[in-house]
Design a protein around this motif. Structure first.
Motif, PDB file in Angstrom:
ATOM      1  N   SER A 110      25.318  38.478  92.329  1.00 26.30           N
ATOM      2  CA  SER A 110      23.951  38.813  91.962  1.00 26.30           C
ATOM      3  C   SER A 110      23.795  38.838  90.447  1.00 26.30           C
ATOM      4  N   ALA A 111      22.569  39.020  89.993  1.00 28.51           N
ATOM      5  CA  ALA A 111      22.317  39.118  88.555  1.00 28.51           C
ATOM      6  C   ALA A 111      23.120  40.256  87.941  1.00 28.51           C
ATOM      7  N   LYS A 112      23.194  41.385  88.642  1.00 23.39           N
ATOM      8  CA  LYS A 112      23.968  42.512  88.127  1.00 23.39           C
ATOM      9  C   LYS A 112      25.444  42.153  87.992  1.00 23.39           C
ATOM     10  N   ALA A 113      26.000  41.469  88.985  1.00 24.62           N
ATOM     11  CA  ALA A 113      27.409  41.076  88.932  1.00 24.62           C
ATOM     12  C   ALA A 113      27.663  40.091  87.795  1.00 24.62           C
ATOM     13  N   ILE A 114      26.727  39.183  87.572  1.00 22.69           N
ATOM     14  CA  ILE A 114      26.882  38.210  86.486  1.00 22.69           C
ATOM     15  C   ILE A 114      26.832  38.916  85.134  1.00 22.69           C
ATOM     16  N   GLU A 115      25.872  39.797  84.968  1.00 22.75           N
ATOM     17  CA  GLU A 115      25.667  40.449  83.667  1.00 22.75           C
ATOM     18  C   GLU A 115      26.795  41.415  83.314  1.00 22.75           C
ATOM     19  N   THR A 116      27.272  42.168  84.294  1.00 21.06           N
ATOM     20  CA  THR A 116      28.241  43.219  83.996  1.00 21.06           C
ATOM     21  C   THR A 116      29.699  42.794  84.159  1.00 21.06           C
ATOM     22  N   HIS A 117      29.929  41.720  84.899  1.00 20.92           N
ATOM     23  CA  HIS A 117      31.312  41.350  85.242  1.00 20.92           C
ATOM     24  C   HIS A 117      31.644  39.894  84.905  1.00 20.92           C
ATOM     25  N   ILE A 118      30.872  38.962  85.450  1.00 26.93           N
ATOM     26  CA  ILE A 118      31.195  37.543  85.300  1.00 26.93           C
ATOM     27  C   ILE A 118      31.068  37.083  83.860  1.00 26.93           C
ATOM     28  N   ALA A 119      29.873  37.183  83.289  1.00 26.67           N
ATOM     29  CA  ALA A 119      29.607  36.622  81.968  1.00 26.67           C
ATOM     30  C   ALA A 119      30.477  37.231  80.872  1.00 26.67           C
ATOM     31  N   PRO A 120      30.629  38.551  80.787  1.00 19.78           N
ATOM     32  CA  PRO A 120      31.460  39.094  79.714  1.00 19.78           C
ATOM     33  C   PRO A 120      32.904  38.618  79.766  1.00 19.78           C
ATOM     34  N   LYS A 121      33.495  38.615  80.949  1.00 20.33           N
ATOM     35  CA  LYS A 121      34.896  38.214  81.067  1.00 20.33           C
ATOM     36  C   LYS A 121      35.082  36.718  80.821  1.00 20.33           C
ATOM     37  N   LEU A 122      34.165  35.916  81.340  1.00 18.56           N
ATOM     38  CA  LEU A 122      34.271  34.468  81.170  1.00 18.56           C
ATOM     39  C   LEU A 122      34.086  34.075  79.708  1.00 18.56           C
ATOM     40  N   HIS A 123      33.087  34.640  79.057  1.00 20.74           N
ATOM     41  CA  HIS A 123      32.830  34.319  77.649  1.00 20.74           C
ATOM     42  C   HIS A 123      33.964  34.804  76.759  1.00 20.74           C
ATOM     43  N   ALA A 124      34.507  35.971  77.042  1.00 21.89           N
ATOM     44  CA  ALA A 124      35.617  36.486  76.237  1.00 21.89           C
ATOM     45  C   ALA A 124      36.838  35.579  76.345  1.00 21.89           C
ATOM     46  N   ALA A 125      37.113  35.101  77.553  1.00 18.65           N
ATOM     47  CA  ALA A 125      38.273  34.216  77.744  1.00 18.65           C
ATOM     48  C   ALA A 125      38.074  32.885  77.046  1.00 18.65           C
ATOM     49  N   ALA A 126      36.881  32.322  77.141  1.00 15.39           N
ATOM     50  CA  ALA A 126      36.604  31.048  76.481  1.00 15.39           C
ATOM     51  C   ALA A 126      36.698  31.197  74.969  1.00 15.39           C
ATOM     52  N   SER A 127      36.160  32.281  74.447  1.00 17.56           N
ATOM     53  CA  SER A 127      36.208  32.514  73.005  1.00 17.56           C
ATOM     54  C   SER A 127      37.644  32.680  72.530  1.00 17.56           C
ATOM     55  N   ALA A 128      38.444  33.444  73.264  1.00 19.69           N
ATOM     56  CA  ALA A 128      39.839  33.668  72.877  1.00 19.69           C
ATOM     57  C   ALA A 128      40.639  32.371  72.886  1.00 19.69           C
ATOM     58  N   ALA A 129      40.260  31.441  73.759  1.00 20.14           N
ATOM     59  CA  ALA A 129      40.972  30.161  73.854  1.00 20.14           C
ATOM     60  C   ALA A 129      40.386  29.095  72.944  1.00 20.14           C
ATOM     61  N   GLY A 130      39.332  29.439  72.203  1.00 21.73           N
ATOM     62  CA  GLY A 130      38.687  28.451  71.343  1.00 21.73           C
ATOM     63  C   GLY A 130      37.945  27.387  72.102  1.00 21.73           C
ATOM     64  N   ARG A 131      37.462  27.747  73.292  1.00 18.74           N
ATOM     65  CA  ARG A 131      36.766  26.800  74.148  1.00 18.74           C
ATOM     66  C   ARG A 131      35.265  26.905  73.924  1.00 18.74           C
ATOM     67  N   PRO A 132      34.506  25.839  74.251  1.00 21.65           N
ATOM     68  CA  PRO A 132      33.047  25.908  74.140  1.00 21.65           C
ATOM     69  C   PRO A 132      32.468  26.958  75.090  1.00 21.65           C
TER      70      PRO A 132
END
Length: 302
Positions: free
Chosen positions: A178-200
Motif C-alpha cells: 500500500s501507499a503506507k508500506a511504500i512510504e515507510t518501508h519500501i522507498a526509504p530502504k530501496l533509495h538508501a541502498a541505491a545511493s550507497a551503491a552509487g546507483r541511479p
C-alpha cells in the motif's frame, strides 16, 4: 501517471492484440507473469515487433529454476527478437511452497540466493565478462551479447531484497504494498541502498488490485475471490501488515473514479514511480466493469 496493465492472455495472438491495444490507449507498459502461456517470453518478442514504444515486462519470472547465465541469455534474446528497446526483466525468488513443493529445491536462503543471482545476472546484462563463485550460484568467464539494454527489476518486499534491488537492479516491482508500506518501508530502504551503491534513483513499480465500482463492498468481495490466495503467502502477509492491510481487499484500490484517482496519486506521493494495474472485474457484467476501470486508467496515463 505511468500506468501499466497486468496481461493474462490465453494465446500469443491475444497477447499481441492486448499489447497493441494498450499502446494505442496510451498505457506505458504491460506486464506478464511466469505462468502466461507457460513462458511469456516468446510471445512478448512477437508483441514487441507489433508495437513501437510500449514497455513489455515480466512480473515476474522465477529465479530458482533458471541459472542466471541462462536467464540473462533468455532476456537478451527476447530484447533482440523484439527489435527495439522496451523489454524489462522483472524477476524474483518466488515462494517456498512453489520452489520446494513443486520444484523440490531448497528455499533455505532466499536472500543469499537472490543476491548472488543478481550479481551475476546484472553484470552479464551490462555486457561484462562475469566470473563469480558463490554458495548457490557460480559462473566462470561468462558473457552475454546484448542488442538492446535490458533493465532489471527485482520483486522485493523485505529489507534484504530491497537492499539487493537497490544495489544491483534498476528498481523493485511490488505486489500488495500500500501507499503506507511504500512510504515507510519500501522507498526509504530501496533509495538508501541505491545511493550507497552509487546507483541511479530506482524505479518502484507498485502492483495492486484495482476496481472502479460504486459499491465498494461488492468490489471488496470480488477482490477477495480474485486475490485472496495471496493472503496466505508470508511475503505478502508481511507487507500487508506493514501497510496496515488485513486482507488483499484492504490493500486494493477500490471505489468510484474520483476515489480511485485519489488513491492512485497517493501511491505516487508515497514514492512509487509506476503503477501496475491488476484490474478486478466486479458484478454480473464483468466486461463492462473491466472496461470502466481500464477507461479511467487510460485517461490518467501520461
Amino acid at each position: 501517471m505511468r500506468i501499466g496493465l497486468t496481461g493474462r492472455p490465453a494465446s500469443t495472438d491475444q497477447l499481441v492484440e492486448q499489447a497493441k491495444a494498450a499502446e494505442e490507449a496510451g498505457f506505458s507498459s504491460v506486464w506478464y507473469d511466469s505462468t502466461v502461456l507457460g513462458d511469456p517470453l516468446a510471445a512478448m518478442a512477437v508483441a514487441g515487433r507489433e508495437t513501437t514504444s510500449i514497455e513489455l515486462g515480466t512480473a515476474i519470472l522465477q529465479t530458482y529454476p533458471c541459472h542466471p547465465l541462462l536467464q540473462a541469455n533468455r532476456a537478451a534474446a527476447t530484447a533482440e527478437a523484439m527489435g527495439r528497446p522496451g523489454f524489462t526483466l522483472g524477476l524474483g525468488p518466488s515462494h517456498e511452497p512453489l520452489v520446494s513443493g513443486m520444484y523440490g529445491l531448497s528455499y533455505e536462503h532466499p536472500g543469499r540466493n537472490t543476491e548472488e543471482y543478481l550479481r551475476i545476472l546484472t553484470g552479464l546484462l551490462r555486457g561484462e565478462k562475469v566470473t563469480y563463485e558463490g554458495e548457490d550460484w557460480t559462473t566462470r568467464g561468462a558473457r552475454v551479447r546484448t542488442a538492446h539494454p535490458v533493465p532489471v527489476l527485482l520483486a522485493a518486499l523485505g529489507s534484504r531484497l530491497l537492499r539487493v534491488a537497490g544495489a544491483f537492479a534498476d528498481g523493485a516491482v511490488l505486489f500488495m504494498a500500500s501507499a503506507k508500506a511504500i512510504e515507510t518501508h519500501i522507498a526509504p530502504k530501496l533509495h538508501a541502498a541505491a545511493s550507497a551503491a552509487g546507483r541511479p534513483e530506482p524505479r518502484i513499480v507498485a502492483q495492486l488490485p484495482i476496481a472502479v465500482h460504486d459499491n465498494v463492498d461488492e468490489a471488496r468481495q470480488a477482490t477477495a475471490k480474485t486475490a485472496g490466495v495471496y493472503e496466505s503467502l508470508p511475503n505478502y502477509r508481511r507487507i500487508m501488515d506493514i501497510g496496515g492491510a488485513r486482507t488483499p481487499a484492504d490493500a486494493a484500490i477500490l471505489g468510484d473514479e474520483e476515489s480511485v484517482t485519489r488513491q492512485l496519486q497517493s501511491l505516487l506521493d508515497a514514492g512509487a514511480t509506476d503503477i501496475q494495474a491488476f484490474v478486478v472485474p466486479v458484478g454480473e457484467d464483468r466486461n463492462k466493469s473491466r472496461q470502466r476501470t481500464t477507461d479511467l486508467l487510460a485517461s490518467l496515463t501520461g
